[in-house]
Design a protein around this motif. Structure first.
Motif, PDB file in Angstrom:
ATOM      1  N   GLY A   1      -7.842   4.869  -2.695  1.00 37.33           N
ATOM      2  CA  GLY A   1      -6.831   5.926  -2.757  1.00 37.33           C
ATOM      3  C   GLY A   1      -6.924   6.862  -1.568  1.00 37.33           C
ATOM      4  O   GLY A   1      -5.906   7.316  -1.033  1.00 37.33           O
ATOM      5  N   TYR A   2      -8.153   7.160  -1.126  1.00 36.94           N
ATOM      6  CA  TYR A   2      -8.307   8.003   0.046  1.00 36.94           C
ATOM      7  C   TYR A   2      -7.601   7.396   1.247  1.00 36.94           C
ATOM      8  O   TYR A   2      -6.909   8.061   1.994  1.00 36.94           O
ATOM      9  N   LEU A   3      -7.804   6.103   1.452  1.00 32.21           N
ATOM     10  CA  LEU A   3      -7.280   5.463   2.646  1.00 32.21           C
ATOM     11  C   LEU A   3      -5.763   5.448   2.642  1.00 32.21           C
ATOM     12  O   LEU A   3      -5.135   5.414   3.686  1.00 32.21           O
TER      13      LEU A   3
ATOM     14  N   VAL B   1     -14.869  -5.194   4.210  1.00 29.08           N
ATOM     15  CA  VAL B   1     -14.169  -4.131   4.929  1.00 29.08           C
ATOM     16  C   VAL B   1     -13.039  -4.718   5.762  1.00 29.08           C
ATOM     17  O   VAL B   1     -11.919  -4.179   5.810  1.00 29.08           O
ATOM     18  N   LEU B   2     -13.301  -5.860   6.426  1.00 29.41           N
ATOM     19  CA  LEU B   2     -12.271  -6.491   7.237  1.00 29.41           C
ATOM     20  C   LEU B   2     -11.073  -6.918   6.398  1.00 29.41           C
ATOM     21  O   LEU B   2      -9.913  -6.742   6.794  1.00 29.41           O
ATOM     22  N   GLY B   3     -11.352  -7.470   5.232  1.00 34.66           N
ATOM     23  CA  GLY B   3     -10.260  -7.886   4.365  1.00 34.66           C
ATOM     24  C   GLY B   3      -9.440  -6.699   3.893  1.00 34.66           C
ATOM     25  O   GLY B   3      -8.201  -6.747   3.864  1.00 34.66           O
ATOM     26  N   MET B   4     -10.131  -5.628   3.514  1.00 38.42           N
ATOM     27  CA  MET B   4      -9.426  -4.425   3.066  1.00 38.42           C
ATOM     28  C   MET B   4      -8.614  -3.817   4.210  1.00 38.42           C
ATOM     29  O   MET B   4      -7.459  -3.418   4.035  1.00 38.42           O
ATOM     30  N   ALA B   5      -9.208  -3.781   5.430  1.00 36.64           N
ATOM     31  CA  ALA B   5      -8.506  -3.211   6.573  1.00 36.64           C
ATOM     32  C   ALA B   5      -7.272  -4.021   6.916  1.00 36.64           C
ATOM     33  O   ALA B   5      -6.221  -3.474   7.280  1.00 36.64           O
ATOM     34  N   LYS B   6      -7.387  -5.338   6.808  1.00 36.45           N
ATOM     35  CA  LYS B   6      -6.242  -6.187   7.122  1.00 36.45           C
ATOM     36  C   LYS B   6      -5.101  -5.938   6.158  1.00 36.45           C
ATOM     37  O   LYS B   6      -3.937  -5.846   6.566  1.00 36.45           O
ATOM     38  N   SER B   7      -5.417  -5.796   4.867  1.00 37.50           N
ATOM     39  CA  SER B   7      -4.369  -5.564   3.877  1.00 37.50           C
ATOM     40  C   SER B   7      -3.729  -4.188   4.067  1.00 37.50           C
ATOM     41  O   SER B   7      -2.550  -4.010   3.760  1.00 37.50           O
ATOM     42  N   LEU B   8      -4.506  -3.225   4.553  1.00 40.40           N
ATOM     43  CA  LEU B   8      -3.981  -1.871   4.768  1.00 40.40           C
ATOM     44  C   LEU B   8      -3.499  -1.649   6.191  1.00 40.40           C
ATOM     45  O   LEU B   8      -3.089  -0.531   6.543  1.00 40.40           O
ATOM     46  N   LYS B   9      -3.576  -2.722   7.037  1.00 38.50           N
ATOM     47  CA  LYS B   9      -3.136  -2.670   8.424  1.00 38.50           C
ATOM     48  C   LYS B   9      -3.892  -1.605   9.203  1.00 38.50           C
ATOM     49  O   LYS B   9      -3.313  -0.750   9.907  1.00 38.50           O
ATOM     50  N   LEU B  10      -5.241  -1.640   9.068  1.00 42.19           N
ATOM     51  CA  LEU B  10      -6.101  -0.697   9.769  1.00 42.19           C
ATOM     52  C   LEU B  10      -6.910  -1.431  10.826  1.00 42.19           C
ATOM     53  O   LEU B  10      -7.295  -2.589  10.646  1.00 42.19           O
ATOM     54  N   ASP B  11      -7.179  -0.745  11.942  1.00 41.85           N
ATOM     55  CA  ASP B  11      -8.087  -1.288  12.943  1.00 41.85           C
ATOM     56  C   ASP B  11      -9.530  -1.084  12.482  1.00 41.85           C
ATOM     57  O   ASP B  11      -9.828  -0.175  11.703  1.00 41.85           O
ATOM     58  N   VAL B  12     -10.458  -1.950  12.981  1.00 43.44           N
ATOM     59  CA  VAL B  12     -11.868  -1.867  12.614  1.00 43.44           C
ATOM     60  C   VAL B  12     -12.695  -1.827  13.889  1.00 43.44           C
ATOM     61  O   VAL B  12     -12.469  -2.600  14.828  1.00 43.44           O
TER      62      VAL B  12
END
Length: 823
Positions: A723-725, A756-767
């Motif tokens: 939720g934060y993200l 983290v990579l999977g979550m970032a990909k779904s949220l369209k975030l850079d890592v």
């Protein structure tokens, strides 16, 4: 025959002389050839003195048509040349220099006469007329500039004059008002008044102080004060009336408010039970109000005297009252005294007397005015307030002020007191769990336990919050430790609150009196020892030693030095590159703060950032870091070939982020540096997000509108929710170095990174992976699909002066056909 031939011009001049008009004959050169007696009286020159001279020679004019220029002179000369008369006003002066205006007619003489006259000037002194005109002008100006409405009307009630004040007051212009009747602005309720006023005016009497309500053009009604006077014509007959109207609407409102305030004052005096007395200095006679009789309990018909009052004054207050009266009789102007009066029914009242000494003609007091206020309830309230000021409202225990007095009293008496500072461990968790009401209940129960545990003569107080103080007289160290043990033991028993059992521990700081101790120093020592017990894990007792103060003093010195570090230019920024793994090129730099301490050398951030956070210095320091980083990175973007897209990453503290003006600070730093907002990345740690659950959404929205990137640093250590993200509008997650270090060492070391990579990909975030130090870690990150990283593998944090050289070296590699891997 000669008399018959006398020039008719002379005859006319003599006639003008009789009516007081000056007649002056002049030849074509303006030389005087004739000067009548009226001219002698007007200008002060005899005829024999002026013949042959011009008016300019005589000095009765400043200039004249022939000798000098001027509009009037030119006009006179021009008209005379055309054979025409000139008439108008001129400024003249007599022989003595007195200046005055005249009305003159200057005419050319046609035909021949016995006297050589080509020009005749006939003039009359118009000084009086000018004065009258000026007076009328001033009067007219006064009428027009008056703030009052001045209105004239004839006998039929029709308006004949309407000044500017009337225009402003009522809204009708003069053209709209003149010719109308007074019905234009009067109201119906003024009809009877109009009749009575008209009767007075017809009788030739003026009327003043009349109040009426008149209507304005916009329909509103105002209150006016009227002065009306009859106006007489030139024949002496009554021609009408004039009225001066003054707007008193605001005065009436203020008067009404004053009347209401006076009524409230009288009522409040009755409610306040204020009594009055008057004593005669000569006869001793006394007068008193009924309210005073009620206050002191005087029976109906019972006589009152000063002796009666003194007899009923409380014995402890009589000397003070006697002294006040002695001072008054000796000439003191007034006196205030508070005393207790014993009523006949056995009750006691507190009275406040303010006595005024009224002097006679020879300076001797003739009588005394005494205003007496019953202050019994106030005194009771003061006693309550005094108790409250020295006791804790929740527990009823002595507060820090009373505790300090008790402790200082023991020290002043030479005894050896001991102070114990008792603080509940993790009390915030209790408050959060059972609410503040339950927390207050625990504090009350705990205070009761402490009071029962200590010795009979010991003092237990509440210092504030969950902190309690115990002061013990004449106690040694061994006994103090035993007492502290008993206190901790009694607290361990469960507290029954709201059908729950709450278990608590306390930390106890002990301070024993030294030869130079004061109450404040002992309390400070016990407080320091208590915090030492807490820092050791709590549920412990610690005896204060001076070395603790030395450590605290060192911390205080660091705070003081840190306040000056920014102004002294002791803060430094080093920059660690953030790399694009596919091309092995630098994407940007993260700014890392260092402190070049004048005594301790280069200090890492973990040694001083916590101090900056606690003191609030992190806000101005963080502003400087932001401004300097953006300026420096923008300089590299402009000066280093191929570095035009570098980004700037700046760490932001929670205190900065919640400041209301933080978006303004960021926007100002971007504008000052000239950097693209999209190249700015603000990094905030995940633990700060957990500690600050109410981050201002308006700040996040403004940063997003600026196109500033938000990065979550140390991701994975704070266990934040998805939720934060979502609502943070973050652009980048930075994987904490602890997970990177596990790569290749543990079978499941990459599991968290993959999640983290999977979550970032779904949220369209850079890592970005932090802390990469080995090629094995780099290869594993590439295998998992991480595209960006930073760490010692590429570079330690670099001083700003070395960054351009490092950049050129890295970018030169990328400009070759085959880029090399780091290492």
């Amino acid at each position: 025959m000669a008399g018959e031939q006398q020039d008719d011009l002379l005859t006319q001049a003599l006639l003008l002389d009789e009516i007081g008009q000056s007649a002056i004959g002049m030849d074509s050169s303006w030389r005087v050839t004739y000067w009548n007696r009226a001219s002698e009286r007007l200008y002060g020159f005899a005829a024999s003195e002026v013949i042959g001279l011009t008016p300019l020679d005589l000095g009765i004019v400043d200039s004249f048509p022939t000798p000098g220029p001027g509009l009037a002179n030119e006009e006179i000369a021009e008209r005379l040349a055309l054979g025409q008369d000139w008439s108008g006003e001129l400024g003249m002066q007599d022989r003595s220099g007195r200046q005055f205006p005249v009305h003159a007619t200057i005419s050319p003489i046609r035909g021949r006469h016995t006297v050589a006259v080509d020009i005749v000037a006939i003039s009359k002194d118009i000084t009086d007329r000018k004065l009258r005109e000026a007076a009328l002008g001033r009067l007219s100006a006064m009428v027009e500039s008056s703030g009052d409405a001045i209105i004239g009307a004839d006998m039929d009630g029709k308006i004949t004059s309407w000044n500017a004040g009337a225009v402003r007051m009522f809204g009708w212009s003069m053209a709209e008002a003149v010719g109308q009747t007074h019905a234009l602005f009067t109201t119906r309720n003024a009809e009877d008044l109009d009749v009575r006023v008209a009767e007075r005016i017809r009788a030739g009497a003026s009327v003043s102080g009349v109040e009426a309500r008149w209507r304005r053009k916009d329909g509103s009604v105002i209150d006016v004060d009227l002065t009306l006077s009859p106006v007489y014509g030139q024949d002496g007959k009554l021609a009408g009336a004039s009225a001066i109207a003054r707007d008193i609407t605001e005065i009436k409102r203020l008067r009404s408010e004053a009347d209401a305030e006076r009524r409230r004052l009288i009522a409040s005096q009755e409610m306040a039970h204020v009594g009055s007395l008057e004593y005669s200095g000569a006869t001793g006679e006394t007068w008193h109000s009924q309210e005073f009789a009620r206050i002191v309990g005087l029976a109906p018909g019972e006589s009152l005297s000063r002796a009666w009052l003194l007899e009923r004054t409380h014995p402890e207050d009589r000397d003070r009252v006697r002294q006040v009266w002695r001072d008054l009789h000796s000439g003191v102007r007034f006196a205030d005294v508070e005393y207790r009066l014993l009523r006949p029914d056995g009750g006691q009242r507190w009275l406040h007397s303010r006595i005024l000494n009224v002097d006679g003609t020879h300076g001797q007091p003739t009588h005394f005015l005494d205003t007496v206020l019953d202050i019994t309830e106030r005194k009771k309230a003061e006693q309550v307030l005094e108790w409250q000021a020295r006791h804790d409202a929740l527990t009823g225990l002595p507060n820090r002020y009373l505790i300090t007095e008790v402790l200082q009293g023991f020290l002043d008496d030479g005894s050896r007191p001991v102070v114990m500072f008792v603080d509940i461990d993790r009390f915030k968790l209790v408050n959060d769990g059972i609410g503040h009401g339950g927390g207050d209940r625990i504090l009350m129960l705990l205070s009761d336990r402490l009071t029962k545990t200590v010795r009979a003569g010991d003092t237990v107080g509440r210092f504030g919050g969950d902190e309690f103080i115990i002061v013990c007289e004449n106690m040694g160290m061994r006994a103090a430790k035993v007492m502290a043990g008993r206190i901790r033991e009694c607290i361990r028993a469960p507290f029954e609150v709201e059908d729950r059992q709450i278990f608590l521990n306390v930390s106890v700081g002990i301070a024993l009196a030294g030869p130079d101790d004061t109450a404040q120093s002992m309390l400070g020592g016990a407080d320091t020892a208590m915090y030492r017990a807490k820092s050791a894990g709590g549920d412990a007792s610690v005896v204060y030693h001076s070395r603790m103060t030395q450590r605290a003093s060192g911390r205080l010195d660091m705070e003081s030095d840190l306040w000056l570090a920014l102004d002294r230019g002791e803060l430094r920024l080093n920059y660690q590159p953030i790399m694009e793994l596919a091309t092995d090129t630098p994407l940007g730099f993260e700014a890392l703060l260092r402190w070049e301490h004048p005594d301790h050398g280069l200090m890492p951030p973990e040694s001083f950032i916590p101090v900056a956070e606690e003191t609030g210095l992190i806000v101005p320091i963080g502003t400087w870091v932001l401004q300097e980083t953006l300026r420096q990175v923008q300089q590299w973007r402009q000066e280093v070939e191929g570095a035009g897209d570098l980004t700037a990453a700046v760490n932001i503290s929670g205190r900065q982020f919640v400041a209301k003006d933080f978006p303004d600070i960021v926007e100002a730093a971007i504008q000052m540096s000239g950097i693209d907002a999209g190249a700015v990345h603000l990094e905030i740690t995940e633990t700060v997000l957990m500690d600050e659950p109410d981050l201002p959404k308006e700040t996040l929205q403004r940063l997003s509108r600026l196109d500033v990137g938000l990065s979550i640093d140390d991701f994975g250590t704070g266990y934040s929710s998805l939720g934060y993200l979502r609502w943070l509008t973050a652009k980048t997650l930075k994987i904490d170095r602890t997970f990177i270090q596990e790569l290749g060492d543990r079978p499941h070391g990459g599991t968290v990174i993959e999640l983290v990579l999977g979550m970032a990909k779904s949220l369209k975030l850079d890592v970005i992976a932090e802390g990469v130090e080995t090629h094995a870690q780099l290869n594993e990150l590439r295998r998992m699909g991480v595209t960006r990283a930073q760490g010692y593998l590429w570079s330690k944090p670099i001083p700003p002066e070395r960054v351009p050289g490092w950049l050129n070296g890295r970018l030169r590699k990328t400009r070759t056909p085959a880029a090399l891997t780091p290492g």
